[in-house]
Design an enzyme around this catalytic site. Structure first.
Site, PDB file in Angstrom:
ATOM      1  N   LYS A  34       0.760  -1.164   0.145  1.00 22.85           N
ATOM      2  CA  LYS A  34      -0.056   0.007  -0.041  1.00 22.85           C
ATOM      3  C   LYS A  34       0.910   1.282   0.073  1.00 22.85           C
ATOM      4  O   LYS A  34       1.945   1.365   0.256  1.00 22.85           O
ATOM      5  CB  LYS A  34      -0.839  -0.026   1.122  1.00 22.85           C
ATOM      6  N   TYR A 252      17.100  29.503   9.199  1.00 21.75           N
ATOM      7  CA  TYR A 252      15.588  30.338   9.860  1.00 21.75           C
ATOM      8  C   TYR A 252      15.501  30.327  11.054  1.00 21.75           C
ATOM      9  O   TYR A 252      15.688  29.188  11.814  1.00 21.75           O
ATOM     10  CB  TYR A 252      14.306  29.783   9.098  1.00 21.75           C
TER      11      TYR A 252
HETATM   12  C1  LIG Z   1      -0.303  -1.780   6.877  1.00 17.47           C
HETATM   13  C2  LIG Z   1      -0.602  -2.874   7.178  1.00 17.47           C
HETATM   14  C3  LIG Z   1      -0.127  -4.079   7.856  1.00 17.47           C
HETATM   15  C4  LIG Z   1       1.572  -4.205   7.575  1.00 17.47           C
HETATM   16  O1  LIG Z   1       2.075  -3.460   8.862  1.00 17.47           O
HETATM   17  P1  LIG Z   1       3.438  -3.312   9.110  1.00 17.47           P
HETATM   18  O2  LIG Z   1       3.699  -2.772  10.393  1.00 17.47           O
HETATM   19  O3  LIG Z   1       3.971  -2.268   8.045  1.00 17.47           O
HETATM   20  O4  LIG Z   1       4.339  -4.676   9.066  1.00 17.47           O
HETATM   21  C5  LIG Z   1      -0.735  -5.406   8.002  1.00 17.47           C
HETATM   22  N1  LIG Z   1      -2.148  -5.449   8.047  1.00 17.47           N
HETATM   23  C6  LIG Z   1      -2.825  -4.382   7.702  1.00 17.47           C
HETATM   24  C7  LIG Z   1      -4.288  -4.465   7.952  1.00 17.47           C
HETATM   25  C8  LIG Z   1      -2.207  -3.132   7.257  1.00 17.47           C
HETATM   26  O5  LIG Z   1      -2.904  -2.079   6.905  1.00 17.47           O
END
Ligand SMILES: *Cc1c(COP(=O)(O)O)cnc(C)c1O
Length: 355
Positions: A34, A252
């Site tokens: 994702k 800054y």
């Molecule tokens: C993003 C996600 C994961 C992965 O989690 P990590 O901490 O990156 O290993 C697993 N399950 C779901 C439902 C997620 O949305």
């Protein structure tokens, strides 16, 4: 050329996927890709994982669609499921497996039955998405009565698998496991942290994300210690080197003041490239393999680093994170997590795909 690069390493992604598979101990591995493969590039990450895993995980249906457009026919899990009837139909056409987390989604499916594999999300204490066990049980019965719908499993997500205390995770796992057994379907619960730490949580399907991208889910254990390979290196060049006197300030807000004479390097990267603006003075960077520190505020197009006592010339590369400075160190300095740093690199740095 400005020389601000995000180098991505497909081989390291593949190596980490193999490592996840070895740890999974027979559970099916769904690699989470994702948010553009945690910023590494959706197609690049998905292809790097393709032969090492059983499936891919995304958050939303557009990401599943993008995977199909890239020609990837793997099983795809959509973690937030569908948002409306059109997406439901699309998920069915894409042969995506969807998560159903709320009764309104079951209502939609009942009204528009379509061939679809469904994971029922149970809330076990995260209190974000998912139904309480009783509600989930009732919705499972409804789902099973809808023509074309296959209940593939029970899914849950851990809130504290990266914490030192096991109590919360044990409790969550017990609830999810009980429901899965009652419904006689596989359970999927483990993210990276749980995959590494809780062998009993691996169940039938694991969903690693961050570990595949070479970052540790645990504040107290480094990625190197977990034998994870570095999957990206963010670097930029020194474009000016200037002397500084004791008492001079930099940048800054004049937030950093030199207490001795020294040299300041100006590096061609800023929050316009996705380097975090809230990185404080002291955040590590590496120049020619030597660690030094950010000084002064991060600007849109530049940062300033302490070169005092270092051998460095204009044009030399400065590593923001990668091999010498772990992304997790930068995240810790910024009070955030690597996930956010990965996701916020903008389109401006030039992507380089490593051999
Ligand atoms: C993003 C996600 C994961 C992965 O989690 P990590 O901490 O990156 O290993 C697993 N399950 C779901 C439902 C997620 O949305």
């Amino acid at each position: 050329m400005r020389g601000t690069f995000l180098e991505i390493r497909p081989r390291a992604l593949t190596d980490n996927a193999r490592r996840a598979r070895a740890l999974a101990n027979g559970a099916r591995v769904f690699a989470m890709v994702k948010a553009n493969g945690y910023g590494h590039g959706l197609g690049l990450a998905a292809r790097a994982f393709a032969n090492a895993v059983d499936g891919l995980g995304v958050a939303v249906i557009e990401e599943a669609q993008a995977l199909r457009h890239l020609g990837l026919a793997h099983p795809v899990l959509v973690a937030e499921g569908f948002f409306d009837a059109d997406e439901l139909a699309l998920a069915s056409r894409l042969h995506a497996e969807v998560v159903v987390h709320s009764p309104w989604q079951v209502d939609l499916l009942a009204a528009r039955p379509a061939p679809l594999g469904v994971w029922l999300k149970v809330n076990t204490g995260m209190n974000r998405l998912g139904m309480a066990p009783d509600l989930a049980r009732a919705q499972a019965a409804r789902l099973r009565a809808i023509p074309g719908v296959r209940l593939l499993g029970v899914m849950s997500h851990f809130a504290c698998a990266d914490a030192e205390d096991d109590t919360f995770t044990d409790h969550q796992l017990a609830i999810a496991d009980t429901l899965a057994k009652e419904l006689n379907v596989p359970l999927s619960a483990a993210n990276s942290a749980a995959l590494i730490r809780y062998p009993e949580a691996r169940a039938r399907r694991v969903r690693p994300g961050i570990m595949l991208y070479g970052s540790s889910p645990f504040p107290w254990r480094s990625a190197a210690d977990l034998q994870l390979a570095v999957t990206q290196r963010f670097s930029a060049r020194l474009i000016a080197i200037n002397p500084i006197q004791a008492g001079d300030t930099v940048g800054y807000g004049a937030t950093w003041r030199a207490d001795a004479p020294g040299r300041i390097g100006v590096v061609a990267v800023g929050y316009g490239d996705g380097y975090p603006r809230h990185a404080p003075s002291g955040t590590p960077v590496a120049v020619n393999g030597h660690r030094t520190r950010l000084v002064g505020r991060v600007s849109m197009d530049m940062i300033t680093v302490d070169l005092t006592g270092l051998d460095a010339r204009v044009g030399d590369a400065v590593e923001l994170w990668g091999d010498t400075v772990a992304v997790d160190e930068v995240a810790a300095a910024c009070g955030t997590i690597s996930y956010e740093l990965f996701c916020q690199v903008t389109g401006r740095p030039v992507r380089v795909i490593a051999e």
